[in-house]
Design a protein around this motif. Structure first.
Motif, PDB file in Angstrom:
ATOM      1  N   GLY A 118       0.809  -1.213   0.000  1.00 31.46           N
ATOM      2  CA  GLY A 118       0.000   0.000   0.000  1.00 31.46           C
ATOM      3  C   GLY A 118       0.843   1.264   0.000  1.00 31.46           C
ATOM      4  N   PHE A 119       1.998   1.233   0.651  1.00 30.04           N
ATOM      5  CA  PHE A 119       2.879   2.398   0.641  1.00 30.04           C
ATOM      6  C   PHE A 119       3.416   2.653  -0.767  1.00 30.04           C
ATOM      7  N   LEU A 120       3.767   1.581  -1.487  1.00 33.22           N
ATOM      8  CA  LEU A 120       4.219   1.742  -2.862  1.00 33.22           C
ATOM      9  C   LEU A 120       3.106   2.270  -3.747  1.00 33.22           C
ATOM     10  N   GLU A 121       1.909   1.782  -3.522  1.00 35.24           N
ATOM     11  CA  GLU A 121       0.767   2.246  -4.312  1.00 35.24           C
ATOM     12  C   GLU A 121       0.525   3.739  -4.095  1.00 35.24           C
ATOM     13  N   ARG A 122       0.564   4.171  -2.849  1.00 41.84           N
ATOM     14  CA  ARG A 122       0.280   5.580  -2.542  1.00 41.84           C
ATOM     15  C   ARG A 122       1.423   6.505  -2.936  1.00 41.84           C
ATOM     16  N   SER A 123       2.659   6.000  -2.873  1.00 39.53           N
ATOM     17  CA  SER A 123       3.816   6.854  -3.188  1.00 39.53           C
ATOM     18  C   SER A 123       3.974   7.081  -4.683  1.00 39.53           C
ATOM     19  N   GLY A 124       3.435   6.196  -5.471  1.00 37.58           N
ATOM     20  CA  GLY A 124       3.641   6.262  -6.912  1.00 37.58           C
ATOM     21  C   GLY A 124       4.961   5.651  -7.353  1.00 37.58           C
ATOM     22  N   GLY A 125       5.747   5.198  -6.379  1.00 36.44           N
ATOM     23  CA  GLY A 125       6.991   4.489  -6.640  1.00 36.44           C
ATOM     24  C   GLY A 125       8.058   5.368  -7.269  1.00 36.44           C
ATOM     25  N   PRO A 126       9.203   4.782  -7.579  1.00 39.21           N
ATOM     26  CA  PRO A 126       9.444   3.341  -7.451  1.00 39.21           C
ATOM     27  C   PRO A 126       9.757   2.889  -6.036  1.00 39.21           C
TER      28      PRO A 126
ATOM     29  N   LEU B 247      15.796  -0.578   1.513  1.00 37.36           N
ATOM     30  CA  LEU B 247      16.839  -1.602   1.586  1.00 37.36           C
ATOM     31  C   LEU B 247      16.348  -2.816   2.371  1.00 37.36           C
ATOM     32  N   PHE B 248      15.705  -2.561   3.491  1.00 37.81           N
ATOM     33  CA  PHE B 248      15.207  -3.670   4.313  1.00 37.81           C
ATOM     34  C   PHE B 248      14.106  -4.428   3.583  1.00 37.81           C
ATOM     35  N   LEU B 249      13.191  -3.699   2.929  1.00 42.08           N
ATOM     36  CA  LEU B 249      12.124  -4.379   2.203  1.00 42.08           C
ATOM     37  C   LEU B 249      12.698  -5.230   1.081  1.00 42.08           C
ATOM     38  N   PHE B 250      13.692  -4.722   0.369  1.00 42.97           N
ATOM     39  CA  PHE B 250      14.314  -5.499  -0.702  1.00 42.97           C
ATOM     40  C   PHE B 250      14.840  -6.821  -0.154  1.00 42.97           C
ATOM     41  N   PHE B 251      15.529  -6.759   0.978  1.00 42.62           N
ATOM     42  CA  PHE B 251      16.078  -7.981   1.560  1.00 42.62           C
ATOM     43  C   PHE B 251      14.969  -8.930   2.013  1.00 42.62           C
ATOM     44  N   ALA B 252      13.943  -8.380   2.646  1.00 45.52           N
ATOM     45  CA  ALA B 252      12.830  -9.221   3.086  1.00 45.52           C
ATOM     46  C   ALA B 252      12.164  -9.909   1.900  1.00 45.52           C
ATOM     47  N   LEU B 253      11.993  -9.175   0.807  1.00 44.08           N
ATOM     48  CA  LEU B 253      11.396  -9.773  -0.388  1.00 44.08           C
ATOM     49  C   LEU B 253      12.277 -10.870  -0.961  1.00 44.08           C
ATOM     50  N   GLU B 254      13.587 -10.700  -0.867  1.00 47.47           N
ATOM     51  CA  GLU B 254      14.490 -11.787  -1.265  1.00 47.47           C
ATOM     52  C   GLU B 254      14.174 -13.048  -0.475  1.00 47.47           C
ATOM     53  N   ALA B 255      13.994 -12.885   0.824  1.00 51.81           N
ATOM     54  CA  ALA B 255      13.699 -14.041   1.671  1.00 51.81           C
ATOM     55  C   ALA B 255      12.383 -14.696   1.276  1.00 51.81           C
TER      56      ALA B 255
ATOM     57  N   GLY C 209       8.660 -18.483  -3.726  1.00 53.47           N
ATOM     58  CA  GLY C 209       9.020 -18.321  -5.125  1.00 53.47           C
ATOM     59  C   GLY C 209       8.549 -16.981  -5.671  1.00 53.47           C
ATOM     60  N   ASN C 210       8.010 -16.979  -6.886  1.00 50.67           N
ATOM     61  CA  ASN C 210       7.589 -15.711  -7.506  1.00 50.67           C
ATOM     62  C   ASN C 210       6.150 -15.333  -7.177  1.00 50.67           C
ATOM     63  N   ARG C 211       5.527 -16.058  -6.257  1.00 46.83           N
ATOM     64  CA  ARG C 211       4.128 -15.765  -5.931  1.00 46.83           C
ATOM     65  C   ARG C 211       3.922 -14.349  -5.397  1.00 46.83           C
ATOM     66  N   PRO C 212       4.790 -13.834  -4.507  1.00 44.90           N
ATOM     67  CA  PRO C 212       4.562 -12.452  -4.054  1.00 44.90           C
ATOM     68  C   PRO C 212       4.536 -11.453  -5.202  1.00 44.90           C
ATOM     69  N   ALA C 213       5.458 -11.564  -6.155  1.00 42.93           N
ATOM     70  CA  ALA C 213       5.506 -10.617  -7.275  1.00 42.93           C
ATOM     71  C   ALA C 213       4.313 -10.793  -8.209  1.00 42.93           C
ATOM     72  N   GLN C 214       3.799 -12.026  -8.312  1.00 42.99           N
ATOM     73  CA  GLN C 214       2.622 -12.249  -9.147  1.00 42.99           C
ATOM     74  C   GLN C 214       1.387 -11.593  -8.532  1.00 42.99           C
TER      75      GLN C 214
ATOM     76  N   LEU D  51       5.866  -4.888  -6.734  1.00 44.62           N
ATOM     77  CA  LEU D  51       7.097  -5.310  -6.083  1.00 44.62           C
ATOM     78  C   LEU D  51       8.228  -5.537  -7.088  1.00 44.62           C
ATOM     79  N   GLY D  52       7.893  -6.017  -8.276  1.00 38.88           N
ATOM     80  CA  GLY D  52       8.923  -6.254  -9.279  1.00 38.88           C
ATOM     81  C   GLY D  52       9.592  -4.962  -9.708  1.00 38.88           C
ATOM     82  N   VAL D  53       8.806  -3.927  -9.940  1.00 39.00           N
ATOM     83  CA  VAL D  53       9.355  -2.620 -10.312  1.00 39.00           C
ATOM     84  C   VAL D  53      10.199  -2.070  -9.173  1.00 39.00           C
ATOM     85  N   PHE D  54       9.689  -2.234  -7.956  1.00 36.62           N
ATOM     86  CA  PHE D  54      10.420  -1.775  -6.773  1.00 36.62           C
ATOM     87  C   PHE D  54      11.778  -2.469  -6.669  1.00 36.62           C
ATOM     88  N   GLN D  55      11.806  -3.781  -6.809  1.00 29.26           N
ATOM     89  CA  GLN D  55      13.048  -4.522  -6.658  1.00 29.26           C
ATOM     90  C   GLN D  55      14.079  -4.117  -7.720  1.00 29.26           C
ATOM     91  N   GLU D  56      13.620  -3.896  -8.934  1.00 24.58           N
ATOM     92  CA  GLU D  56      14.541  -3.459  -9.985  1.00 24.58           C
ATOM     93  C   GLU D  56      15.143  -2.097  -9.658  1.00 24.58           C
TER      94      GLU D  56
END
Length: 229
Positions: A150-158, A170-178, A186-191, A196-201
């Motif tokens: 929701g924070f990414l949605e409201r911020s407009g990203g990336p 940085l912390f979210l990126f690492f958590a998403l790796e886990a 697997g790739n279910r969170p990004a699906q 999240l995919g745009v954010f991670q890139e």
């Protein structure tokens, strides 16, 4: 030269809760030393100045011993690249809130790793309670990926606050790796959460951090201390 002029991170030879600190150093472009945890000393001296909580990571710097992962991340950013904390008081408070919210969710994963060995039933329960968007309004103790998305949605990203990265990213990126490792979801969170995919890139392309992410030193470390995850 004063003691600990060059920061020393003391942690286990794993990614774990030391990695978001390493990533913060990388994003700040700062060199540091690293030592392995002397586990017996850490527990034998629990509550002392050197091991205030009997836990790692700790950071030895400027004659002080700092502890707790997010506190160390804040210190490193404040000392070397303050813009990673946000610019206004409101942004800084939001970064603090995000760090707590992400840690709340990450600790659910850690409990599943160490208590339940990421067994299929435990993993399914973790997804159902803290990752399935349909359960975001149910009792979950505050940790749910939908809330972070929701924070990414409201911020407009990336990034979580918009155009500028912070240590919360940085912390979210690492958590998403886990969460996104094959042995977890697997790739279910990004699906389910395509932002999240745009954010991670975007995070992976940050100066300094991209070198850390591609380093052989990082690749050689296990994700968790029990070999699971």
């Amino acid at each position: 030269m004063a003691a600990y002029d060059r920061p020393t991170l003391v942690y286990f030879n794993i990614l774990g809760r030391g990695e978001p600190i390493r990533m913060t150093f990388a994003a700040c472009g700062v060199e540091y030393d690293e030592e392995s945890v002397p586990y017996g000393d850490m527990k034998g001296q629990a509550g002392s100045k050197d091991w205030p909580f009997g836990q790692a990571p700790v950071l030895r710097t400027q004659g002080s011993t700092l502890t707790q992962m997010t506190a160390i991340m804040r210190y490193v950013a404040a000392r070397f690249k303050p813009e990673l904390l946000g610019t206004t008081l409101e942004e800084k408070a939001t970064v603090d809130a995000l760090l707590e919210g992400i840690d709340d969710l990450y600790l659910k994963y850690i409990d599943c790793v160490y208590t339940d060995q990421l067994s299929p039933p435990a993993r399914d329960a973790l997804w159902a309670k803290h990752f399935n968007p349909m359960t975001a309004q149910e009792r979950n103790g505050g940790g749910h990926l939908r809330f972070i998305d929701g924070f990414l949605e409201r911020s407009g990203g990336p990034f979580l606050l918009g155009a500028a990265p912070t240590i919360a990213d940085l912390f979210l990126f690492f958590a998403l790796e886990a969460f996104s490792r094959d042995v977890c979801f697997g790739n279910r969170p990004a699906q389910i959460y395509p932002r999240l995919g745009v954010f991670q890139e975007a995070v992976a392309d940050l100066d300094g951090l991209k070198e850390r992410l591609a380093s052989s030193a990082r690749a050689s470390l296990s994700f968790n201390g029990n070999g699971v995850g």
